[in-house]
Write an enzyme that holds these catalytic residues in place. Structure first.
Site, short mmCIF file in Angstrom:
data_model
loop_
_atom_site.label_atom_id
_atom_site.label_comp_id
_atom_site.label_asym_id
_atom_site.label_seq_id
_atom_site.Cartn_x
_atom_site.Cartn_y
_atom_site.Cartn_z
CG HIS A 70 33.32 43.94 72.30
ND1 HIS A 70 32.50 43.96 71.12
CD2 HIS A 70 33.08 42.55 72.87
CE1 HIS A 70 31.83 42.54 70.82
NE2 HIS A 70 32.56 41.90 72.07
CG ASP A 126 25.42 43.34 75.51
OD1 ASP A 126 24.80 42.44 75.86
OD2 ASP A 126 26.72 43.49 75.18
P1 PGA Z 1 31.37 35.05 72.42
O1 PGA Z 1 31.24 36.61 72.59
O2 PGA Z 1 31.12 34.35 73.61
O3 PGA Z 1 30.47 34.64 71.33
O4 PGA Z 1 32.85 34.94 71.74
C1 PGA Z 1 32.02 37.31 73.52
C2 PGA Z 1 31.74 38.87 73.33
O5 PGA Z 1 31.56 39.40 72.34
O6 PGA Z 1 31.71 39.67 74.28
#
Ligand code: PGA
Length: 260
Positions: A138, A67
Site C-alpha cells: 500500500h 492520510d
Molecule cells: P512503516 O509504514 O514506515 O511504519 O513501515 C509504512 C506504510 O505503511 O506506509
C-alpha cells in the site's frame, strides 16, 4: 523509476533528507506531501536537525499529509495529527496554518475527503510527495485492489495493515478500521514522488512495486507510471530486486547519475 540503494537505513534516510532539503532550498514555498509511519520518523528527525544546524527553513512551505484514521480527534495520541506534531511540526518553523491532514473526526468523512482533494488542488498541487510502503504494497492507505484512478476518499483498512499498526494502540480492536486517504491518482498527480523503504520486511513489496506488473494488487506499482519517482532503499529492502546491478551501475552508492 529511479532506484537508489544505500548500504543501510541511516544512509538511506540521510539521502532522502538531502533530497527534501534540496527541494525546499530551491523552492522555499514548496508544497510537500508528507507521510507517517516508523520509516519516516528518522527522516523528520534529520530534517529537524538540518533546521537547527543549517537553518533549513520550512516557514513558507505548505504541507498535506497522506492520510488520517477515521474517528480519532487531532489530539488523540495515535492520530496522525499528533504524530506529525510530535515528530516534525513542533521542531521546525512550519506555519501551522499551512499544515494539512484529512479530518478524521469530521461528521461527514466523504465530504471531508472531497474538500481535502480540492484543497490540494487549490494549493497548486504537490511538489514533492514523501511515501512509505506497506508490507502489502500500500501507499497512503491505498490497500491492495484500490483503484489506481482513486482520489481522496474513505478506505477500509486490511487486517494486515491493522495488525501492523496495532503496536500504536492498546489492542487490535482499538485499531481503527477506516481512514481518509489521498488516492493513488492524487499521489500520481504530484510533481515528484520520493518513496523510502528500509528493512527486509519491505523487500517483497519493493520488488513488486519496482519490477512487478502494474497492478492494483500492489498499489505502489502505479508509481511505474510516474515520470519522476525516486525510490530510496537500504540493502535489506532491495534484497528481492532482480536488476540490482543495473540500479547500482546507474546510481553508484545511491548517488545521482552523471546526467542529472
Ligand atoms: P512503516 O509504514 O514506515 O511504519 O513501515 C509504512 C506504510 O505503511 O506506509
Amino acid at each position: 523509476m529511479k532506484v537508489l540503494i544505500l548500504p543501510d537505513a541511516q544512509a538511506a534516510i540521510a539521502r532522502a533528507a538531502e533530497i527534501v532539503a534540496r527541494t525546499v532550498t530551491a523552492k522555499p514555498d514548496a508544497v510537500l506531501g508528507l507521510a507517517t509511519g516508523g520509516t519516516m520518523l528518522p527522516l523528520y528527525e534529520a530534517l529537524a536537525q538540518r533546521h537547527n544546524d543549517d537553518g533549513l527553513s520550512f516557514a513558507q512551505t505548505t504541507s498535506f499529509n497522506l492520510d488520517e484514521y477515521i474517528g480519532l480527534a487531532p489530539d488523540h495520541p495515535c492520530s496522525y495529527h499528533h504524530y506529525m506534531q510530535e515528530a516534525f511540526f513542533r521542531h521546525v518553523d512550519i506555519d501551522p496554518l499551512r499544515t494539512h491532514l484529512p479530518k478524521g473526526d469530521a461528521a461527514d468523512p466523504r465530504a471531508a475527503s472531497h474538500d481535502y482533494e480540492a484543497l490540494i488542488e487549490a494549493a497548486g498541487g504537490i511538489d514533492l510527495q514523501l511515501l512509505g510502503i506497506g508490507q502489502n504494497g500500500h501507499i497512503g492507505f491505498n490497500e491492495p485492489t484500490a483503484s489506481l484512478g482513486s482520489r481522496t476518499r474513505v478506505k477500509t483498512l486490511t487486517e494486515s495493515t491493522r495488525r501492523a499498526n496495532q503496536r500504536y494502540f492498546s489492542s487490535f480492536d482499538e485499531t481503527p478500521r477506516y481512514a481518509i486517504t489521498t488516492g493513488v491518482a492524487t499521489i500520481l498527480s504530484s510533481r515528484k514522488c520520493l518513496l523510502i523503504a528500509t528493512g527486509e520486511s519491505k523487500a517483497e513489496a519493493v520488488a513488486n512495486m519496482v519490477e512487478g506488473p502494474v497492478s492494483a494488487a500492489c498499489p505502489a506499482s502505479a508509481l511505474q507510471f510516474h515520470a519522476r519517482a525516486t525510490v530510496i532503499l537500504d540493502e535489506a529492502a532491495a534484497s528481492a530486486l532482480k536488476f540490482t546491478d543495473y540500479y547500482e551501475n546507474v546510481h553508484p552508492e545511491g548517488r545521482d547519475s552523471v546526467f542529472e
